[in-house]
Design an enzyme around this catalytic site. Structure first.
Site, PDB file in Angstrom:
ATOM      1  CG  ASP A   1      -0.493  -0.272   8.078  1.00 48.96           C
ATOM      2  OD1 ASP A   1      -1.276   0.601   8.501  1.00 48.96           O
ATOM      3  OD2 ASP A   1       0.698  -0.051   7.821  1.00 48.96           O
TER       4      ASP A   1
ATOM      5  CE  LYS B   1       0.943   1.323   4.422  1.00 45.70           C
ATOM      6  NZ  LYS B   1       1.814   2.459   4.701  1.00 45.70           N
TER       7      LYS B   1
HETATM    8  P1  ATP Z   1       4.201  -0.418   7.748  1.00 42.68           P
HETATM    9  O1  ATP Z   1       4.084   0.381   6.492  1.00 42.68           O
HETATM   10  O2  ATP Z   1       2.979  -1.243   8.074  1.00 42.68           O
HETATM   11  O3  ATP Z   1       4.737   0.329   8.905  1.00 42.68           O
HETATM   12  P2  ATP Z   1       6.673  -1.462   6.815  1.00 42.68           P
HETATM   13  O4  ATP Z   1       6.506  -1.677   5.331  1.00 42.68           O
HETATM   14  O5  ATP Z   1       7.346  -0.188   7.214  1.00 42.68           O
HETATM   15  O6  ATP Z   1       5.266  -1.576   7.480  1.00 42.68           O
HETATM   16  P3  ATP Z   1       7.427  -4.208   7.122  1.00 42.68           P
HETATM   17  O7  ATP Z   1       8.021  -4.474   5.772  1.00 42.68           O
HETATM   18  O8  ATP Z   1       6.096  -4.738   7.384  1.00 42.68           O
HETATM   19  O9  ATP Z   1       7.452  -2.638   7.443  1.00 42.68           O
HETATM   20  O10 ATP Z   1       8.509  -4.739   8.181  1.00 42.68           O
HETATM   21  C1  ATP Z   1       8.654  -4.227   9.470  1.00 42.68           C
HETATM   22  C2  ATP Z   1       9.439  -5.215  10.347  1.00 42.68           C
HETATM   23  O11 ATP Z   1       8.691  -6.422  10.485  1.00 42.68           O
HETATM   24  C3  ATP Z   1      10.795  -5.618   9.807  1.00 42.68           C
HETATM   25  O12 ATP Z   1      11.723  -5.329  10.805  1.00 42.68           O
HETATM   26  C4  ATP Z   1      10.725  -7.120   9.573  1.00 42.68           C
HETATM   27  O13 ATP Z   1      11.870  -7.798   9.998  1.00 42.68           O
HETATM   28  C5  ATP Z   1       9.527  -7.573  10.385  1.00 42.68           C
HETATM   29  N1  ATP Z   1       8.732  -8.626   9.709  1.00 42.68           N
HETATM   30  C6  ATP Z   1       8.087  -9.637  10.319  1.00 42.68           C
HETATM   31  N2  ATP Z   1       7.419 -10.390   9.423  1.00 42.68           N
HETATM   32  C7  ATP Z   1       7.616  -9.843   8.213  1.00 42.68           C
HETATM   33  C8  ATP Z   1       7.173 -10.170   6.907  1.00 42.68           C
HETATM   34  N3  ATP Z   1       6.385 -11.236   6.660  1.00 42.68           N
HETATM   35  N4  ATP Z   1       7.555  -9.363   5.898  1.00 42.68           N
HETATM   36  C9  ATP Z   1       8.314  -8.271   6.140  1.00 42.68           C
HETATM   37  N5  ATP Z   1       8.791  -7.935   7.348  1.00 42.68           N
HETATM   38  C10 ATP Z   1       8.446  -8.702   8.389  1.00 42.68           C
END
Ligand code: ATP
Length: 293
Positions: free
Chosen positions: A137, A11
């Protein structure tokens, strides 16, 4: 059927304001989410052996109970009193810790996929309620398309999804922790800005120029002051020919641009390709999760 393949779409936030701080430490938001074409593939298999396994090649993604996809499987299994063994394979394309809700999308895909594979019969609303226990989210990733998010981002009001608008996404290759960004937010209680309402109207009217002019993300303030290279990328995006507007998504560090057409997006992609950690073209997308047969 012994396995199912689910596309887990990332997203972007076209608008994100922080409108209050809650007693539990979370912040109340006003945000406009949109799904995008960029997706991970999540494959779920039944296993004869008990327990949940997660496989993911990405070095930044844990393969144990810290993985949100693992916790999603645990959560839906517990809700029906157990479903037996299963294996989850995640093929990552969405950059990690990048403001694109990659983990939340994986959790949504697991809830959606298990519900289908085991024919559990959860409604979309019931799945979204389970998702809310996993992360703010996750409900939007299940909802998909476009929505206004309130509360911690989990109270959703549907908006009409945009037609496929070409996008360019750039990430300088810095992982940003969402919790750290909120901690560094020098928080003053703001009243909801009227731009939030304006951008909602532009989304409803499918007015891409209007959306481009009203993109807003309060979290740019703490992120840009700590990582000026993210601000610089946004400025460079804004000056590309055919760019309607650029913004950091979520808590960063990914910045995206709404582009006039695919050709303009591709021209900008070739300009940035070897200069940033991650660069891709994609489009706004009507769903968050879909079965891929
Ligand atoms: P948001 O936009 O919801 O804040 P994000 O895109 O910034 O999320 P994610 O990619 O979801 O962040 O990853 C955040 C943390 O979650 C990372 O430190 C990662 O190690 C951990 N994590 C746990 N499970 C997953 C997964 N299936 N995919 C990605 N990261 C994961």
């Amino acid at each position: 059927m012994s396995k199912i393949r689910v596309r887990a779409h990332a997203k972007i936030n076209l608008y994100l304001d922080v409108v209050g701080k809650r007693d539990d430490g979370y912040h109340n938001l006003a945000t406009v989410f949109h799904s995008i074409g960029l997706h991970d593939d999540v494959i779920i298999r039944r296993r004869a052996e008990k327990g949940i396994t997660v496989h993911c090649e990405h070095p930044g993604v844990p393969c144990d109970s810290r993985n949100i996809a693992y916790r999603a499987a645990q959560c839906i299994s517990a809700a029906v009193g157990g479903i037996g063994g299963l294996a989850i394979d995640i093929h990552k394309r969405i950059p990690v810790a990048a403001g694109l809700a990659g983990g939340s999308a994986n959790a949504a895909a697991v809830l959606h996929g298990i519900n289908k594979l085991w024919a559990l019969g959860f409604t979309q609303d019931a799945l979204m309620r389970l998702g809310a226990q996993l992360g703010a989210d996750v409900p939007f990733c299940l909802h998909g398309g476009a929505a206004l998010g309130q509360g911690i981002g989990d109270r959703l009001t549907s908006l009409p999804a945009l037609p496929e608008v070409p996008l360019l996404l750039l990430n300088p290759g810095i992982d940003i922790s969402t919790a750290a960004v909120f901690k560094n937010l020098n928080f003053r209680l703001t009243t909801e800005k009227k731009e939030g309402i304006i951008i909602k109207t532009h989304v409803e009217k499918r007015d891409i120029v209007g959306i481009g002019k009203n993109l807003y993300n309060l979290l740019e303030v703490p992120v840009f002051s700590k990582h000026p290279e993210v601000a610089a990328l946004k400025t460079q995006l804004t000056t590309q020919a055919g760019c309607y507007g650029a913004l950091m998504s979520g808590s960063g560090a990914t910045v995206f641009a709404l582009m006039q057409d695919t050709a303009a997006a591709q021209r900008s992609e070739s300009h940035f390709k070897n200069r940033v950690g991650f660069c891709t073209t994609t489009v706004t997308y009507p769903v968050g999760v879909s079965i891929d047969n």
